[in-house]
Scaffold this active site. Structure first.
Site, PDB file in Angstrom:
ATOM      1  N   LYS A   1     -12.775  -5.928  10.316  1.00 28.51           N
ATOM      2  CA  LYS A   1     -13.550  -5.002   9.493  1.00 28.51           C
ATOM      3  C   LYS A   1     -15.011  -4.971   9.965  1.00 28.51           C
ATOM      4  O   LYS A   1     -15.650  -3.912   9.960  1.00 28.51           O
ATOM      5  CB  LYS A   1     -13.446  -5.400   8.026  1.00 28.51           C
ATOM      6  CG  LYS A   1     -12.022  -5.244   7.482  1.00 28.51           C
ATOM      7  CD  LYS A   1     -11.839  -5.967   6.165  1.00 28.51           C
ATOM      8  CE  LYS A   1     -10.445  -5.757   5.575  1.00 28.51           C
ATOM      9  NZ  LYS A   1     -10.172  -6.641   4.436  1.00 28.51           N
TER      10      LYS A   1
ATOM     11  N   VAL B   1       0.830  -1.212   0.000  1.00 30.07           N
ATOM     12  CA  VAL B   1       0.000   0.000   0.000  1.00 30.07           C
ATOM     13  C   VAL B   1       0.866   1.264   0.000  1.00 30.07           C
ATOM     14  O   VAL B   1       0.546   2.245  -0.694  1.00 30.07           O
ATOM     15  CB  VAL B   1      -0.982   0.004   1.211  1.00 30.07           C
ATOM     16  CG1 VAL B   1      -1.870   1.238   1.165  1.00 30.07           C
ATOM     17  CG2 VAL B   1      -1.838  -1.265   1.216  1.00 30.07           C
TER      18      VAL B   1
HETATM   19  N1  HSE Z   1      -5.844  -9.172   3.149  1.00 33.82           N
HETATM   20  C1  HSE Z   1      -6.909  -8.252   2.984  1.00 33.82           C
HETATM   21  C2  HSE Z   1      -7.944  -8.868   2.061  1.00 33.82           C
HETATM   22  C3  HSE Z   1      -6.374  -6.965   2.425  1.00 33.82           C
HETATM   23  O1  HSE Z   1      -7.641  -9.871   1.432  1.00 33.82           O
HETATM   24  O2  HSE Z   1      -9.056  -8.375   1.984  1.00 33.82           O
HETATM   25  C4  HSE Z   1      -7.336  -5.845   2.389  1.00 33.82           C
HETATM   26  O3  HSE Z   1      -7.783  -5.497   3.656  1.00 33.82           O
END
Ligand code: HSE
Length: 398
Positions: free
Chosen positions: A200, A12
């Protein structure tokens, strides 16, 4: 001219430096001031990088430069990322981040610290990669009581499940390809065990219901126990298999969980394939809206972080800090939540029909059957399953 710094030069970090340089004029217009990359905090040498003259190894250089007003933390994890974020805020700098682990575990503390010090703390890239999701949730849907959020929140597992279902690829091969493409975390455990989707989900629940949930307490099941037979039977039952994060408002708290689900092919989420993510939000005024797009990867995530950099600069006099709630909210077990269930069992059709009158089992190449029940809560399901040789049980998205 406003100076910004990038902490971390991985997938990123590199993407962020590139997209801001690539869209310099547009970014400066969005920020309301010309943006200048001041420093990139690194642990290794990058002699061939076009940004090599910006590389520093000591965070104190960035911390003590009064001209740096925004710090983009894209290191990941909770060690140095947490320490540097705090130190940057204490030094009067806005912090933007794509670090879901840090936001899910210390987001509220960092948000409060940012408010105290009159700076922004933004983390659009932490959920859904490049999808504009958190800003629309807090701002465009401001007139709604958010009642439910659910979706495909991890690109790696969606990539793996899609490759297994569509190309018949083995789990290990699909995972390896996801890592080569830069979707998977360095250690894929967080992806495949559902921990990344859980973080998340916690962020979405906090922003929707204000519960400040502890991600470690959210019931989480990843994709590692899924077998090719589940993908085969799901297809025969008219469903796709998706790892979903789900949070639902309740009077006294919220239900939140992460688990593989069977998603009927008629549902929007069933057609979200590969690294794409999608998040459905149910609001009291708007009804249900679905945000979808690339949920992982260098440039999609950099796109979200870069916009946060611009917003933090533009809002220097009026800092932006999303509301993550106040108190520790009550996390309610999903066991009481009624839904249809998918069951894989080694059983004759008559035995299945005795336990679940009206269901139609389908048989796959392993000789096991799969069927979908009526909606019921988990204790009721477990009662009915007694006596059947059950191999797998997953919810079906209703
Ligand atoms: N490893 C995470 C995914 C990256 O595959 O969604 C993005 O948050």
């Amino acid at each position: 001219m406003t100076k910004y710094a990038i902490l971390g030069f991985g997938t990123v970090g590199v993407g962020l430096a590139e997209v801001i340089a690539d869209q310099k004029e547009k970014m400066s217009a969005a920020a309301g001031d010309e943006l200048e990359l001041g420093y990139i905090l690194v642990r290794h040498d990058y002699p061939d990088s076009p940004f090599r003259d910006k590389l520093v190894r000591d965070f104190a250089v960035i911390e003590s430069d009064p001209d740096v007003s925004v710090v983009a933390e894209v290191i990941g994890g909770v060690g140095p990322a947490y320490e540097y974020s705090k130190r940057a805020i204490l030094a009067g700098k806005s912090v933007v981040s794509s670090n879901k682990e840090l936001v899910a575990t210390h987001g509220l503390e960092l948000a409060e610290l940012a408010k105290e010090h009159g700076v922004s703390y933004l983390f659009e890239g932490s959920v859904g990669g490049g999808i504009p999701l958190l800003r629309p949730l807090s701002r465009c849907l401001a007139a709604n009581r958010i009642d439910e959020v659910y979706g495909i929140l991890n690109g790696t597992t969606n990539y793996i499940l899609t490759a297994m279902a569509e190309k018949g690829q083995a789990y290990g091969d699909a995972l390896k390809k996801a890592q080569e493409l830069g979707y998977a975390e360095a250690d894929p455990t967080a992806d495949v065990e559902g921990i990344d989707a859980c973080r998340k989900t916690a962020i979405l629940a906090d922003m929707s219901f204000g519960g400040n949930l502890d991600p470690a307490a959210i019931p989480t099941t990843g994709i590692t126990a899924l077998e090719p037979a589940d993908l085969e039977l799901a297809k025969a039952l008219g469903c796709a298999v998706k790892l979903l994060g789900h949070a639902i408002r309740r009077e006294d708290g919220c239900v939140a969980f992460v688990a593989p689900h069977l998603v009927p092919l008629s549902h929007t989420l069933a057609s979200i394939n590969g690294v794409m993510n999608a998040c459905a939000v149910r609001g009291s005024a708007v009804g249900e809206v679905v945000f979808c797009g690339p949920g992982a990867g260098r440039y999609p995530t950099a796109s979200a972080v870069a916009a946060d950099v611009a917003d933090a600069v533009r809002h220097r006099a009026d800092p932006m800090v999303p509301d993550l709630g106040r108190a520790n909210g009550k996390l309610i077990s999903p066991d009481g939540l009624a839904s249809p269930w998918y069951v894989r069992a080694a059983a004759e059709a008559d035995a299945v029909k005795n336990a679940f009158p009206g269901v139609k089992p389908v048989y796959g190449s392993t000789g096991e059957c799969g069927f979908i029940t009526e909606a019921m809560d988990k204790p009721a399901l477990l009662g009915k399953l007694e006596g059947l040789d059950v191999r797998a049980v997953y919810r079906v998205l209703a």
